[in-house]
Design a protein around this motif. Structure first.
Motif: not given
Length: 177
Positions: A38-60
């Motif tokens: 599950e996504i946590e507040s510090a979960t970051a994107c492997a490609l660009d380091g963006m925090l997943l919790a800060d953005y809308p739309g589908p994740k993977a």
């Protein structure tokens, strides 16, 4: 020096090996041992380091052999980019995306399923973290309802092409970065 027959055999074996890597990356069912996290507040994107919790739309999330935790992607377009670009190909244990008929678009959490069984909507008016996205759905009826409301074209996992996984432009138009 190899005979023409030996060269043909060698080329055939190389082609088969390349196909095996591609199948492992794109068409394999999830490993029974890999379970979505599950996504946590510090979960970051492997490609660009963006925090997943800060953005809308589908994740993977993608699980690679020998790694206990997934590589996270803040958008399904990034996931497909990682899986479909020749320079990115590597064996994959499991791939999970979110069912956007169940997850909140603005703050998606949970509702993970095997990405290879999913349906994707390209070209809708809804955007994810990287701009235009591929909305992910478990059921065709949910994808059809999304298309009726937001536009787009229905695709199965195997129908998503590298051209649809274009990363140019999305982050450049994000005012929150």
């Amino acid at each position: 020096m190899c005979s023409p027959l030996s060269l043909r055999r060698r080329n055939l074996l190389l082609a088969m090996a390349g196909s095996a890597v591609l199948v492992a990356a794109c068409g394999r069912k999830p490993d029974a041992a890999a379970q979505p996290e599950e996504i946590e507040s510090a979960t970051a994107c492997a490609l660009d380091g963006m925090l997943l919790a800060d953005y809308p739309g589908p994740k993977a999330q993608v699980f690679y052999p020998g790694e206990a935790h997934p590589h996270w992607f803040c958008d399904t377009v990034e996931m497909f980019h990682a899986l479909l670009r020749p320079e990115q190909l590597r064996p994959v244990r499991a791939v999970f995306v979110q069912d956007m008929a169940r997850a909140d678009w603005e703050r998606p959490r949970g509702h993970w399923f095997d990405a290879t069984t999913g349906l994707y909507v390209a070209g809708s008016r809804r955007h994810g973290s990287m701009g235009p996205t591929l909305a992910s759905f478990r059921a065709e009826s949910d994808a059809a309802a999304f298309i009726a409301r937001h536009g787009g074209k229905l695709l199965r996992y195997a129908e998503v092409t590298p051209d649809l996984a274009d990363l140019s432009g999305g982050a450049m138009h994000d005012s929150r970065m």
